[in-house]
Design a protein around this motif. Sequence first.
Motif, mmCIF file in Angstrom:
data_model
loop_
_atom_site.group_PDB
_atom_site.id
_atom_site.type_symbol
_atom_site.label_atom_id
_atom_site.label_comp_id
_atom_site.label_asym_id
_atom_site.label_seq_id
_atom_site.Cartn_x
_atom_site.Cartn_y
_atom_site.Cartn_z
ATOM 1 N N ASP A 280 32.781 69.414 -7.663
ATOM 2 C CA ASP A 280 33.435 68.268 -7.022
ATOM 3 C C ASP A 280 33.751 67.172 -7.698
ATOM 4 N N THR A 281 34.883 66.968 -8.125
ATOM 5 C CA THR A 281 35.330 65.935 -8.955
ATOM 6 C C THR A 281 35.396 64.463 -8.412
ATOM 7 N N GLY A 282 35.320 64.589 -6.977
ATOM 8 C CA GLY A 282 35.217 63.290 -6.224
ATOM 9 C C GLY A 282 34.047 62.729 -6.674
ATOM 10 N N SER A 283 32.966 63.615 -6.906
ATOM 11 C CA SER A 283 31.635 62.601 -7.008
ATOM 12 C C SER A 283 31.601 62.051 -8.348
ATOM 13 N N LEU A 284 32.483 62.262 -9.333
ATOM 14 C CA LEU A 284 32.547 61.348 -10.655
ATOM 15 C C LEU A 284 33.020 60.184 -10.317
ATOM 16 N N TYR A 285 34.059 59.873 -9.330
ATOM 17 C CA TYR A 285 34.872 58.694 -8.848
ATOM 18 C C TYR A 285 33.769 57.879 -8.177
ATOM 19 N N ARG A 286 32.785 58.584 -7.500
ATOM 20 C CA ARG A 286 31.888 57.995 -6.737
ATOM 21 C C ARG A 286 30.761 57.706 -7.611
ATOM 22 N N ALA A 287 30.274 58.303 -8.676
ATOM 23 C CA ALA A 287 29.295 57.740 -9.557
ATOM 24 C C ALA A 287 29.776 56.566 -10.377
ATOM 25 N N ALA B 33 35.055 53.928 -4.242
ATOM 26 C CA ALA B 33 35.535 55.073 -5.108
ATOM 27 C C ALA B 33 36.798 55.130 -4.992
ATOM 28 N N SER B 34 37.524 54.988 -3.761
ATOM 29 C CA SER B 34 38.756 55.361 -3.192
ATOM 30 C C SER B 34 39.484 54.052 -3.967
ATOM 31 N N ARG B 35 39.001 52.943 -3.852
ATOM 32 C CA ARG B 35 39.809 51.805 -4.520
ATOM 33 C C ARG B 35 39.990 52.011 -6.172
ATOM 34 N N ILE B 36 38.853 52.308 -6.855
ATOM 35 C CA ILE B 36 38.807 52.076 -7.999
ATOM 36 C C ILE B 36 39.246 53.406 -8.846
ATOM 37 N N SER B 37 39.491 54.467 -7.961
ATOM 38 C CA SER B 37 40.206 55.494 -8.662
ATOM 39 C C SER B 37 41.627 55.480 -8.974
ATOM 40 N N ALA B 38 42.232 54.256 -8.547
ATOM 41 C CA ALA B 38 43.624 53.971 -8.697
ATOM 42 C C ALA B 38 43.750 53.067 -10.272
ATOM 43 N N VAL C 239 39.553 53.667 -14.912
ATOM 44 C CA VAL C 239 38.684 54.681 -14.449
ATOM 45 C C VAL C 239 39.064 56.222 -14.716
ATOM 46 N N ARG C 240 40.406 56.572 -14.420
ATOM 47 C CA ARG C 240 40.777 57.761 -14.641
ATOM 48 C C ARG C 240 40.817 58.236 -16.222
ATOM 49 N N LYS C 241 40.827 57.356 -17.076
ATOM 50 C CA LYS C 241 41.072 57.477 -18.232
ATOM 51 C C LYS C 241 39.400 57.898 -18.910
ATOM 52 N N GLY D 69 39.650 68.390 -6.211
ATOM 53 C CA GLY D 69 39.835 66.775 -6.373
ATOM 54 C C GLY D 69 41.173 66.347 -5.629
ATOM 55 N N ARG D 70 41.842 65.637 -6.493
ATOM 56 C CA ARG D 70 43.338 65.295 -6.093
ATOM 57 C C ARG D 70 44.311 65.654 -7.174
ATOM 58 N N ASP D 71 43.805 65.803 -8.348
ATOM 59 C CA ASP D 71 44.759 65.927 -9.322
ATOM 60 C C ASP D 71 44.256 66.982 -10.362
ATOM 61 N N ILE D 72 43.424 68.089 -9.949
ATOM 62 C CA ILE D 72 43.066 69.002 -10.696
ATOM 63 C C ILE D 72 44.362 70.101 -11.266
ATOM 64 N N GLU E 98 50.076 57.001 -2.935
ATOM 65 C CA GLU E 98 50.858 56.036 -3.409
ATOM 66 C C GLU E 98 50.377 55.521 -4.809
ATOM 67 N N ARG E 99 49.360 55.944 -5.210
ATOM 68 C CA ARG E 99 48.849 55.321 -6.583
ATOM 69 C C ARG E 99 49.881 55.808 -7.689
ATOM 70 N N LEU E 100 50.017 55.048 -8.666
ATOM 71 C CA LEU E 100 50.914 55.229 -9.402
ATOM 72 C C LEU E 100 50.331 56.326 -10.569
HETATM 73 O O1 DC Z 1 36.691 63.537 -2.493
HETATM 74 P P1 DC Z 1 35.956 62.403 -2.462
HETATM 75 O O2 DC Z 1 36.214 61.613 -1.015
HETATM 76 O O3 DC Z 1 34.485 62.560 -2.708
HETATM 77 O O4 DC Z 1 36.433 61.681 -3.638
HETATM 78 C C1 DC Z 1 36.201 60.146 -3.763
HETATM 79 C C2 DC Z 1 37.224 59.239 -4.124
HETATM 80 O O5 DC Z 1 37.702 59.644 -5.620
HETATM 81 C C3 DC Z 1 38.629 59.657 -3.320
HETATM 82 O O6 DC Z 1 39.037 58.324 -2.523
HETATM 83 C C4 DC Z 1 39.668 59.872 -4.321
HETATM 84 C C5 DC Z 1 39.055 59.837 -5.838
HETATM 85 N N1 DC Z 1 39.458 61.061 -6.601
HETATM 86 C C6 DC Z 1 40.539 61.051 -7.222
HETATM 87 O O7 DC Z 1 41.416 60.065 -7.216
HETATM 88 N N2 DC Z 1 40.649 62.088 -7.881
HETATM 89 C C7 DC Z 1 40.047 63.322 -7.950
HETATM 90 N N3 DC Z 1 40.188 64.370 -8.758
HETATM 91 C C8 DC Z 1 38.793 63.293 -7.034
HETATM 92 C C9 DC Z 1 38.607 62.165 -6.332
#
Ligand code: DC
Length: 224
Positions: free
Chosen positions: A36-43, A103-108, A112-114, A133-136, A190-192
């Motif tokens: 679950d890649t969201g867990s990495l943004y959460r970490a 996590a939602s804020r900093i994922s933009a 963080v993405r890099k 995730g969102r961009d797999i 909407e994030r770039l």
């Molecule tokens: O799926 P989640 O709610 O656990 O993800 C936490 C945040 O990480 C979510 O607000 C968006 C971001 N995220 C992302 O930008 N890209 C991913 N591949 C996974 C999560």
Amino acid sequence: MSGVRIEAVAIDGPASSGKSTLAREVARRLGFIFLDTGSLYRAAALALLSAGAVRMAEDDPEVVRILSSLDISVRPDPSGARVLIGGLDVTDHLRSEEVGSLASRISAWPIVRKTLFDLQRKLALEGRIVMDGRDIGTVILPEARLKIFLVADPEIRALRRQKDLEARGDRRSLETILADILDRDRRDRERLLSPLVPAPDALHLDTSRLTIDEAVTWIVDHYR
Ligand code: DC
């Protein structure tokens, strides 16, 4: 898409669309690893909160320092991957609303993405993995043999989320949860950088009226 295909399933979709629940079960049935890649943004968010960063801004020197030296790793586990920061297992501390919201804020933020790209790409290229995730399907593993884009009505996602939170003793009104879900949807789309969009060759699956078993079977059948 032509070219090399990797034995993997990419599952993308908005918040509370059931990604992780489905990805975990699909991985179990296929005998693959699940991440679950969201867990990495959460970490990454947890690392900032634990370090007591005061001004959570992308250009804050303290924030940049913490993110540049971030040591996140992943250990496969039958229940899903465990997430470690500096070798310490933090998996059980990632699901709070505070961590999710940051996590939602900093994922933009590009930094963080890099930072998280290399780690995800390396795991993805090993194959035999289901990543959600969102961009797999678009960025992390466009070569995945199967790409799924999940959708579900916002009201249904809010109800599911309310049930999840209640099971953890956190009672919230449906209106509050729905507003938060719509807010996260907007930020994700909407994030770039790496916005939430389906890959051109992704299969769309609407889980609004499907049981977990029906959705998992649909994905596994398409993979096979
Ligand atoms: O799926 P989640 O709610 O656990 O993800 C936490 C945040 O990480 C979510 O607000 C968006 C971001 N995220 C992302 O930008 N890209 C991913 N591949 C996974 C999560």
